[in-house]
Scaffold this active site. Structure first.
Site, PDB file in Angstrom:
ATOM      1  CG  HIS A  48      46.669  41.250  36.540  1.00  0.00           C
ATOM      2  ND1 HIS A  48      47.129  42.492  36.185  1.00  0.00           N
ATOM      3  CD2 HIS A  48      45.512  41.089  35.864  1.00  0.00           C
ATOM      4  CE1 HIS A  48      46.281  43.067  35.364  1.00  0.00           C
ATOM      5  NE2 HIS A  48      45.297  42.239  35.148  1.00  0.00           N
ATOM      6  CG  PHE A  49      49.270  39.733  32.976  1.00  0.00           C
ATOM      7  CD1 PHE A  49      48.048  39.095  32.749  1.00  0.00           C
ATOM      8  CD2 PHE A  49      49.329  41.112  32.859  1.00  0.00           C
ATOM      9  CE1 PHE A  49      46.931  39.822  32.375  1.00  0.00           C
ATOM     10  CE2 PHE A  49      48.206  41.846  32.495  1.00  0.00           C
ATOM     11  CZ  PHE A  49      47.008  41.198  32.258  1.00  0.00           C
TER      12      PHE A  49
END
Length: 140
Positions: A48-49
């Site tokens: 993420h991410f």
């Protein structure tokens, strides 16, 4: 000041889901201030991410809720009980939280009865608002 061991004596959360490193101020049943050091090895960072890690908003809200649980469950009459989410209202995200940040959270308990509690919560990084909202707890 409460460290992670003292926090774990109040709430049941454990790694990797304990999202409080310390509680710097506590007035049981009334308010609390706590911190989370957002680490580069946090479980959510790889996904993420990839290449641009941003702490998921739901985890910021969970961290604020854990602080609220400490405030409520540190009351002697609530020892050994659980504080569960019963509602989340008016939550707003104002800035990204990334590894290396220290998330400073504050919660004020606005209402508490035998089995329900409400709190106004804020999370900041370096004094800048990251998230705020109203949290509702069911105490079981």
């Amino acid at each position: 000041m409460l460290d992670r061991q003292a926090i774990m004596a109040i709430i049941p959360h454990r790694d990797p889901f304990l999202l409080l490193d310390r509680v710097t101020e506590l007035e049981s049943g009334v308010s609390a201030i706590g911190e989370l050091d957002v680490r580069p090895d946090a479980f959510w960072v790889p996904g993420h991410f990839p290449g641009h890690p941003v702490m998921p908003g739901v985890l910021i809200v969970e961290a604020m809720a854990q602080l609220g649980a400490v405030a409520l469950l540190s009351l002697p009459e609530n020892q050994g009980r659980l504080a569960l989410f019963a509602g989340i209202d008016k939550v707003r995200f104002k800035r990204q939280v990334v590894p290396g940040d220290t998330l400073t959270m504050r919660i004020t308990i606005t209402k508490a009865r035998a089995s329900i509690g409400f709190g106004e919560a804020r999370a900041e990084v370096n004094g800048e608002l990251a998230c705020s909202g109203t949290l509702m707890f069911a105490i079981s």
